[in-house]
Design a protein around this motif. Structure first.
Motif, PDB file in Angstrom:
ATOM      1  N   GLU A 214      15.795  22.298  -3.973  1.00  0.00           N
ATOM      2  CA  GLU A 214      15.086  23.343  -4.721  1.00  0.00           C
ATOM      3  C   GLU A 214      15.048  24.646  -3.936  1.00  0.00           C
ATOM      4  O   GLU A 214      15.288  25.729  -4.482  1.00  0.00           O
ATOM      5  N   ALA A 215      14.750  24.545  -2.634  1.00  0.00           N
ATOM      6  CA  ALA A 215      14.711  25.753  -1.810  1.00  0.00           C
ATOM      7  C   ALA A 215      16.086  26.415  -1.747  1.00  0.00           C
ATOM      8  O   ALA A 215      16.216  27.645  -1.878  1.00  0.00           O
ATOM      9  N   SER A 216      17.122  25.615  -1.594  1.00  0.00           N
ATOM     10  CA  SER A 216      18.481  26.167  -1.489  1.00  0.00           C
ATOM     11  C   SER A 216      18.948  26.739  -2.820  1.00  0.00           C
ATOM     12  O   SER A 216      19.553  27.822  -2.869  1.00  0.00           O
ATOM     13  N   GLY A 217      18.666  26.027  -3.924  1.00  0.00           N
ATOM     14  CA  GLY A 217      19.070  26.508  -5.245  1.00  0.00           C
ATOM     15  C   GLY A 217      18.359  27.783  -5.631  1.00  0.00           C
ATOM     16  O   GLY A 217      18.963  28.717  -6.176  1.00  0.00           O
ATOM     17  N   SER A 218      17.059  27.853  -5.363  1.00  0.00           N
ATOM     18  CA  SER A 218      16.305  29.071  -5.668  1.00  0.00           C
ATOM     19  C   SER A 218      16.839  30.247  -4.863  1.00  0.00           C
ATOM     20  O   SER A 218      16.941  31.374  -5.365  1.00  0.00           O
ATOM     21  N   HIS A 219      17.211  29.959  -3.624  1.00  0.00           N
ATOM     22  CA  HIS A 219      17.737  31.020  -2.757  1.00  0.00           C
ATOM     23  C   HIS A 219      19.059  31.557  -3.295  1.00  0.00           C
ATOM     24  O   HIS A 219      19.247  32.776  -3.419  1.00  0.00           O
ATOM     25  N   VAL A 220      19.981  30.670  -3.638  1.00  0.00           N
ATOM     26  CA  VAL A 220      21.294  31.116  -4.089  1.00  0.00           C
ATOM     27  C   VAL A 220      21.201  31.827  -5.438  1.00  0.00           C
ATOM     28  O   VAL A 220      21.929  32.796  -5.715  1.00  0.00           O
ATOM     29  N   LEU A 221      20.262  31.391  -6.294  1.00  0.00           N
ATOM     30  CA  LEU A 221      20.075  32.071  -7.578  1.00  0.00           C
ATOM     31  C   LEU A 221      19.488  33.460  -7.386  1.00  0.00           C
ATOM     32  O   LEU A 221      19.877  34.412  -8.079  1.00  0.00           O
ATOM     33  N   ALA A 222      18.555  33.584  -6.454  1.00  0.00           N
ATOM     34  CA  ALA A 222      17.967  34.890  -6.181  1.00  0.00           C
ATOM     35  C   ALA A 222      19.013  35.858  -5.629  1.00  0.00           C
ATOM     36  O   ALA A 222      19.045  37.035  -6.006  1.00  0.00           O
TER      37      ALA A 222
END
Length: 451
Positions: A214-222
């Protein structure tokens, strides 16, 4: 937008991806085979069954299994945490469960998380509801129930052991979260290196794996959204942003993922540290020390364990070990961290490379065991205090030989009670300083016996 593409729910990814039935549960195949007790409990319409204690590491599905059983069998689900609940809360649940059973013919599943934190009195409050079938108790614990759960409750429950999830199961869980509408819904991709990295960091913990994802996915989407804002000419159908190994590293504090000071990992890592020092491996010892330091472990806790180890495992093979460990503890107290890592490392290496003996530790335990079983007698008359008025009239101190007046500073004399004469508690080993002690002690004991 930290939660871009994660749907309208603000719940963590690990909660949103929680299985809705036992068929969706990842891992634990040994407990979920057809016909197993858990499968029978989850059968729709079931109104009977034995209470269950689920024992296993964090993130292995204890809460998930309890919720899936309640949902599949149409039971009412109530969750309590032993951290916050008290006897009053337990009794209230029991009363409501009894009313629900009598009024609506509906059984209640009581999921009690961290039951090992309940006192004996709190666990006693569970017994009436379990014995009378008012609730189907599903309790979760990360500690051995044999030591943390009272016997009456343990004997009325089925103990099931959960295992850490294998790497392939974790990888499949990550892929499911990437594509599932409850997760990222295909808004991001996960490359092989990143998947392997998350699996490694998760160490068999599904919740931890999804938290990292979740942390990695949110980061890449941002990052992708920011790039679109900066480049208005980028087409709407631009490539799906991909989570890479580098993104995982940027998004996650790896030290905290590898070591949780409040959880099982705390005990596992300190255990590995102590066993590495005891096993005379300075490299392994420094690795586990570094793990604790990087995770923010209290350095005073580490120092205290080194002092205990110096006495218990190095002992008389190198008496200087206790001095070194105590000095390291004092140094940490004086200078704090991060400099405190240096004396901790010095003490760790010293103790790891020192000769080992647990003979003094075993000796005092043997003596304590004799005392506890009543193997002791009165203090020999010649050893009794002769300084108070009337003591000499009673014969106290009569015949006592002052050791400093004897040749070699050792007098022939009995020091054990009559009932224990000849008992040997300390038997020096052949390593380090104890080699010298053994030879000297043989001569001393000969003089004490008058040989």
């Amino acid at each position: 937008m930290a939660n871009a593409g994660l749907g309208s729910s603000t719940a963590p990814l690990a909660v949103r991806m929680r299985p809705r039935s036992l068929d969706e549960v990842v891992g634990q195949a040994h407990l979920l085979r057809e016909g197993s007790p858990l499968r029978r409990l989850a059968t729709p319409g079931t109104r009977s069954g034995q209470s269950v204690i689920l024992w296993g590491p964090p993130g292995t599905g204890k809460t998930t299994i309890a919720q899936a059983i309640a949902a599949s069998s149409d039971r009412r689900f109530v969750e309590l945490s032993a951290v916050t609940a008290g006897v009053k809360d337990v009794r209230q649940v029991m009363e409501e469960a009894l009313s629900t059973r009598d009024l609506y013919d509906t059984q209640t599943v009581l999921f009690l998380d961290e039951i090992h934190r309940f006192t004996k009195a709190q666990q006693d409050a569970l017994l009436p509801g379990v014995e009378n079938g008012w609730v189907l108790l599903i309790a979760a614990t990360t500690e051995n129930p044999s030591f943390s759960v009272i016997s009456p409750l343990l004997s009325r429950s089925l103990l099931l052991t959960l295992e850490q999830l294998p790497d392939d199961e974790l990888a499949g869980l990550l892929d499911r979260a990437i594509g599932d509408p409850r997760g990222f819904g295909g808004r991001v991709a996960l490359d092989d290196a990143a998947r392997a990295s998350i699996v490694r960091l998760a160490s068999g913990d599904a919740r931890r794996a999804l938290t990292i994802l979740e942390a990695s996915g949110s980061h890449v989407l941002a990052v992708a959204e920011s790039a679109r804002d900066d480049e208005a000419d980028v087409a709407d159908d631009a490539a799906v942003p991909t989570i890479t190994d580098a993104i995982v590293g940027e998004s996650v504090d790896a030290a905290l993922l590898r070591y949780d000071r409040q959880g099982d990992e705390h005990y596992d890592v300190i255990s590995a540290f102590i066993k590495s020092v005891r096993g005379s491996d300075p490299d392994g010892s420094l690795h586990w020390l570094a793990r604790m330091i990087e995770a923010g472990e209290d350095p005073r806790f580490i120092a205290r364990r080194l002092i205990i180890l110096a006495s218990e495992d190095v002992g008389m093979a190198d008496p200087q070990g206790l001095v070194i460990a105590t000095a390291a503890a004092q140094a940490v107290q004086l200078i704090g961290m991060p400099e405190g890592r240096i004396p901790l490392a010095e003490a760790t290496v010293y103790l790891a490379t020192a000769p080992k003996s647990n003979r003094s530790y075993r000796g005092v335990d043997a003596a304590i065991a004799d005392v506890r079983r009543g193997a002791f007698g009165r203090v020999p008359t010649h050893l009794r205090d002769a300084h108070y008025p009337g003591a000499k009239r009673l014969g106290h101190g009569k015949g006592y030989r002052y050791a400093h007046d004897a040749p070699h500073g050792v007098a022939t004399q009995q020091y054990l009670p009559d009932e224990l004469v000849g008992t040997v508690y300390y038997d020096p080993g052949p390593h380090g300083y104890e080699r010298e002690v053994a030879a000297r002690l043989e001569r001393i004991r000969a003089i004490l016996r008058g040989d």
